[in-house]
Design a protein around this motif. Sequence first.
Motif, PDB file in Angstrom:
ATOM      1  N   MET A  76       0.857  -1.172   0.000  1.00  0.00           N
ATOM      2  CA  MET A  76       0.000   0.000   0.000  1.00  0.00           C
ATOM      3  C   MET A  76       0.902   1.234   0.000  1.00  0.00           C
ATOM      4  N   CYS A  77       0.535   2.238  -0.771  1.00  0.00           N
ATOM      5  CA  CYS A  77       1.350   3.455  -0.805  1.00  0.00           C
ATOM      6  C   CYS A  77       1.106   4.277   0.462  1.00  0.00           C
ATOM      7  N   LEU A  78       2.048   5.150   0.755  1.00  0.00           N
ATOM      8  CA  LEU A  78       1.997   5.927   1.985  1.00  0.00           C
ATOM      9  C   LEU A  78       0.719   6.752   2.100  1.00  0.00           C
ATOM     10  N   GLY A  79       0.290   7.356   1.010  1.00  0.00           N
ATOM     11  CA  GLY A  79      -0.939   8.150   1.041  1.00  0.00           C
ATOM     12  C   GLY A  79      -2.150   7.334   1.428  1.00  0.00           C
ATOM     13  N   GLU A  80      -2.216   6.103   0.930  1.00  0.00           N
ATOM     14  CA  GLU A  80      -3.334   5.216   1.281  1.00  0.00           C
ATOM     15  C   GLU A  80      -3.283   4.823   2.755  1.00  0.00           C
ATOM     16  N   VAL A  81      -2.088   4.554   3.247  1.00  0.00           N
ATOM     17  CA  VAL A  81      -1.930   4.209   4.666  1.00  0.00           C
ATOM     18  C   VAL A  81      -2.425   5.357   5.532  1.00  0.00           C
ATOM     19  N   LEU A  82      -1.972   6.563   5.239  1.00  0.00           N
ATOM     20  CA  LEU A  82      -2.375   7.732   6.033  1.00  0.00           C
ATOM     21  C   LEU A  82      -3.874   7.980   5.936  1.00  0.00           C
ATOM     22  N   ALA A  83      -4.449   7.815   4.760  1.00  0.00           N
ATOM     23  CA  ALA A  83      -5.893   8.029   4.588  1.00  0.00           C
ATOM     24  C   ALA A  83      -6.699   6.980   5.346  1.00  0.00           C
ATOM     25  N   THR A  84      -6.250   5.758   5.324  1.00  0.00           N
ATOM     26  CA  THR A  84      -6.956   4.663   5.991  1.00  0.00           C
ATOM     27  C   THR A  84      -6.841   4.745   7.506  1.00  0.00           C
ATOM     28  N   GLN A  85      -5.731   5.248   8.008  1.00  0.00           N
ATOM     29  CA  GLN A  85      -5.423   5.203   9.434  1.00  0.00           C
ATOM     30  C   GLN A  85      -5.493   6.570  10.104  1.00  0.00           C
ATOM     31  N   ALA A  86      -6.381   7.427   9.651  1.00  0.00           N
ATOM     32  CA  ALA A  86      -6.617   8.738  10.278  1.00  0.00           C
ATOM     33  C   ALA A  86      -5.347   9.574  10.407  1.00  0.00           C
ATOM     34  N   GLY A  87      -4.445   9.450   9.423  1.00  0.00           N
ATOM     35  CA  GLY A  87      -3.226  10.243   9.422  1.00  0.00           C
ATOM     36  C   GLY A  87      -2.107   9.680  10.271  1.00  0.00           C
ATOM     37  N   VAL A  88      -2.261   8.454  10.763  1.00  0.00           N
ATOM     38  CA  VAL A  88      -1.256   7.838  11.630  1.00  0.00           C
ATOM     39  C   VAL A  88      -0.493   6.778  10.840  1.00  0.00           C
ATOM     40  N   VAL A  89       0.825   6.720  11.048  1.00  0.00           N
ATOM     41  CA  VAL A  89       1.658   5.735  10.369  1.00  0.00           C
ATOM     42  C   VAL A  89       2.764   5.286  11.321  1.00  0.00           C
ATOM     43  N   SER A  90       3.109   4.017  11.229  1.00  0.00           N
ATOM     44  CA  SER A  90       4.246   3.521  12.004  1.00  0.00           C
ATOM     45  C   SER A  90       5.508   3.656  11.161  1.00  0.00           C
ATOM     46  N   ARG A  91       6.640   3.644  11.820  1.00  0.00           N
ATOM     47  CA  ARG A  91       7.916   3.700  11.102  1.00  0.00           C
ATOM     48  C   ARG A  91       8.028   2.515  10.145  1.00  0.00           C
ATOM     49  N   VAL A  92       7.652   1.338  10.606  1.00  0.00           N
ATOM     50  CA  VAL A  92       7.719   0.140   9.763  1.00  0.00           C
ATOM     51  C   VAL A  92       6.880   0.330   8.504  1.00  0.00           C
ATOM     52  N   GLN A  93       5.661   0.843   8.648  1.00  0.00           N
ATOM     53  CA  GLN A  93       4.803   1.058   7.484  1.00  0.00           C
ATOM     54  C   GLN A  93       5.418   2.071   6.524  1.00  0.00           C
ATOM     55  N   ALA A  94       6.006   3.134   7.073  1.00  0.00           N
ATOM     56  CA  ALA A  94       6.630   4.146   6.224  1.00  0.00           C
ATOM     57  C   ALA A  94       7.780   3.542   5.422  1.00  0.00           C
ATOM     58  N   LEU A  95       8.589   2.730   6.082  1.00  0.00           N
ATOM     59  CA  LEU A  95       9.706   2.087   5.391  1.00  0.00           C
ATOM     60  C   LEU A  95       9.205   1.093   4.344  1.00  0.00           C
ATOM     61  N   GLU A  96       8.156   0.346   4.693  1.00  0.00           N
ATOM     62  CA  GLU A  96       7.591  -0.617   3.742  1.00  0.00           C
ATOM     63  C   GLU A  96       6.964   0.076   2.536  1.00  0.00           C
ATOM     64  N   SER A  97       6.529   1.336   2.703  1.00  0.00           N
ATOM     65  CA  SER A  97       5.954   2.034   1.556  1.00  0.00           C
ATOM     66  C   SER A  97       6.996   2.784   0.735  1.00  0.00           C
ATOM     67  N   GLY A  98       8.266   2.585   1.063  1.00  0.00           N
ATOM     68  CA  GLY A  98       9.311   3.114   0.199  1.00  0.00           C
ATOM     69  C   GLY A  98      10.150   4.253   0.745  1.00  0.00           C
ATOM     70  N   LEU A  99       9.807   4.791   1.895  1.00  0.00           N
ATOM     71  CA  LEU A  99      10.642   5.851   2.462  1.00  0.00           C
ATOM     72  C   LEU A  99      11.905   5.250   3.065  1.00  0.00           C
TER      73      LEU A  99
END
Length: 106
Positions: free
Chosen positions: A1-24
């Motif tokens: 899932m891209c970072l924008g989708e993660v943030l949209a789905t999770q009320a603007g919250v993201v974990s470091r792991v998710q951010a790294l998995e989305s390519g950052l």
Amino acid sequence: MCLGEVLATQAGVVSRVQALESGLSPREVDRRVARRRWHPVHPRVYLAGDALPSDEARVWAAVLWAGEGAVLSGAASAWWWGLPVRPPSTVGVIVPRRRAPGRRPG
């Protein structure tokens, strides 16, 4: 899932792991925090700067901080599923026995 989708789905919250998995890269995550584009909520869990703090964001942050296999419990779970209770002042989570992330305020 891209970072924008993660943030949209999770009320603007993201974990470091998710951010790294989305390519950052780790450096880019740190840069977003340093430039206050992301605000730390719990260790390795961030609220995007354009997202409003909300009960939903608090719940997402708690579960993401608790890690893989964590689930909501108690009043937080009832609220999440739409039962007629107030948003929780304390978010309860259950984690697998093999992990013990400790306690965090709220």
